[in-house]
Motif scaffolding. Structure first.
Motif, PDB file in Angstrom:
ATOM      1  N   HIS A   5       0.855  -1.189   0.000  1.00 44.30           N
ATOM      2  CA  HIS A   5       0.000   0.000   0.000  1.00 44.30           C
ATOM      3  C   HIS A   5       0.887   1.233   0.000  1.00 44.30           C
ATOM      4  N   SER A   6       0.617   2.126  -0.920  1.00 42.66           N
ATOM      5  CA  SER A   6       1.383   3.371  -0.920  1.00 42.66           C
ATOM      6  C   SER A   6       0.828   4.261   0.186  1.00 42.66           C
ATOM      7  N   PRO A   7       1.672   5.081   0.774  1.00 40.29           N
ATOM      8  CA  PRO A   7       1.177   5.975   1.826  1.00 40.29           C
ATOM      9  C   PRO A   7       0.146   6.948   1.263  1.00 40.29           C
ATOM     10  N   LEU A   8      -0.743   7.336   2.119  1.00 42.57           N
ATOM     11  CA  LEU A   8      -1.809   8.251   1.714  1.00 42.57           C
ATOM     12  C   LEU A   8      -1.236   9.661   1.561  1.00 42.57           C
ATOM     13  N   PRO A   9      -1.428  10.294   0.387  1.00 41.58           N
ATOM     14  CA  PRO A   9      -0.930  11.670   0.203  1.00 41.58           C
ATOM     15  C   PRO A   9      -1.590  12.621   1.212  1.00 41.58           C
ATOM     16  N   PRO A  10      -0.885  13.683   1.603  1.00 43.31           N
ATOM     17  CA  PRO A  10      -1.406  14.616   2.615  1.00 43.31           C
ATOM     18  C   PRO A  10      -2.789  15.181   2.300  1.00 43.31           C
ATOM     19  N   GLU A  11      -3.068  15.509   1.020  1.00 42.86           N
ATOM     20  CA  GLU A  11      -4.390  16.079   0.729  1.00 42.86           C
ATOM     21  C   GLU A  11      -5.498  15.045   0.886  1.00 42.86           C
ATOM     22  N   PHE A  12      -5.184  13.759   0.684  1.00 44.37           N
ATOM     23  CA  PHE A  12      -6.161  12.704   0.926  1.00 44.37           C
ATOM     24  C   PHE A  12      -6.404  12.548   2.427  1.00 44.37           C
ATOM     25  N   ILE A  13      -5.353  12.692   3.225  1.00 39.83           N
ATOM     26  CA  ILE A  13      -5.501  12.631   4.683  1.00 39.83           C
ATOM     27  C   ILE A  13      -6.393  13.772   5.159  1.00 39.83           C
ATOM     28  N   LYS A  14      -6.152  14.968   4.623  1.00 41.59           N
ATOM     29  CA  LYS A  14      -6.963  16.137   4.987  1.00 41.59           C
ATOM     30  C   LYS A  14      -8.440  15.896   4.639  1.00 41.59           C
ATOM     31  N   ALA A  15      -8.708  15.391   3.435  1.00 40.54           N
ATOM     32  CA  ALA A  15     -10.092  15.130   3.006  1.00 40.54           C
ATOM     33  C   ALA A  15     -10.730  14.052   3.878  1.00 40.54           C
ATOM     34  N   HIS A 102     -12.463  27.936 -17.551  1.00 41.73           N
ATOM     35  CA  HIS A 102     -13.326  27.028 -16.815  1.00 41.73           C
ATOM     36  C   HIS A 102     -13.076  27.288 -15.337  1.00 41.73           C
ATOM     37  N   PRO A 103     -14.040  26.976 -14.506  1.00 38.38           N
ATOM     38  CA  PRO A 103     -13.825  27.210 -13.075  1.00 38.38           C
ATOM     39  C   PRO A 103     -12.760  26.241 -12.547  1.00 38.38           C
ATOM     40  N   HIS A 104     -12.117  26.623 -11.487  1.00 41.18           N
ATOM     41  CA  HIS A 104     -11.110  25.763 -10.867  1.00 41.18           C
ATOM     42  C   HIS A 104     -11.705  25.192  -9.582  1.00 41.18           C
ATOM     43  N   PHE A 105     -12.461  24.099  -9.746  1.00 42.49           N
ATOM     44  CA  PHE A 105     -13.140  23.446  -8.637  1.00 42.49           C
ATOM     45  C   PHE A 105     -12.398  22.179  -8.236  1.00 42.49           C
ATOM     46  N   LYS A 106     -12.515  21.841  -6.951  1.00 39.24           N
ATOM     47  CA  LYS A 106     -11.978  20.575  -6.459  1.00 39.24           C
ATOM     48  C   LYS A 106     -13.042  19.933  -5.575  1.00 39.24           C
ATOM     49  N   VAL A 107     -13.433  18.713  -5.942  1.00 41.65           N
ATOM     50  CA  VAL A 107     -14.476  17.982  -5.223  1.00 41.65           C
ATOM     51  C   VAL A 107     -13.918  16.630  -4.805  1.00 41.65           C
ATOM     52  N   TRP A 108     -14.209  16.246  -3.582  1.00 41.83           N
ATOM     53  CA  TRP A 108     -13.843  14.922  -3.093  1.00 41.83           C
ATOM     54  C   TRP A 108     -15.099  14.062  -3.087  1.00 41.83           C
TER      55      TRP A 108
END
Length: 168
Positions: A5-15, A102-108
């Protein structure tokens, strides 16, 4: 030596931590359909069924793109397992070949399975979307056609509606 398992990237941990906290504090989970204008910063929507990026509401000139891979995580506070994906907005390939914005959106997108195996559901968290309380100059770019070319270029330099070439 191979890592399974690769470590979870920081932004995934935050989400993961954000949604774990939201679900933990939610007394009753109410599932709802996804509204057309769902992408407002920090909005959380819980919805039933299966969600695909292409089924999320998008604009005429943009759509959703899954960024990176999906990860399976444990939501410890609310005792659930989730598969999460990061979706970002991108310009549609079939539309304008110009510098259309285009808008710069980020959705989890979280697919949640509670440990007690009750109903599977989805959570959408718009980490970066429209901010209802902020007016931005680009929100008024539709007024460019009512101003002189010089004023229009000064206020909205990225607005190049005359250079669009539509591809069929």
């Amino acid at each position: 030596f191979f890592m399974l398992h690769s470590p979870l990237p920081p932004e995934f941990i935050k989400a993961r931590d954000y949604i774990d906290g939201v679900l933990y504090q939610t007394k009753k989970i109410t599932l709802q359909p996804i509204p057309k204008e769902f992408c407002q910063t920090n909005r959380v929507i819980m919805t039933p069924g299966t969600i695909r990026g292409k089924n999320l509401p998008a604009g005429e000139t943009w759509t959703w793109n899954q960024s990176k891979g999906k990860k399976t995580v444990v939501l410890e506070k609310c005792n659930a397992v989730a598969t999460l994906r990061k979706l970002i907005s991108r310009r549609r390939k079939q539309t304008c070949t110009c510098l259309s914005s285009h808008p710069h959106f980020k959705v989890w997108h979280f697919e949640i399975t509670p440990q007690n195996h009750t109903q599977h559901f989805n959570v959408l968290w718009c980490e970066l979307g429209k901010d209802e309380n902020t007016l931005r100059l680009e929100d008024f770019s539709f007024l460019a056609e009512f101003t002189s070319p010089e004023v229009s270029q000064e206020l909205w330099p990225a607005k190049r509606t005359h250079f669009c070439v539509h591809v069929k």
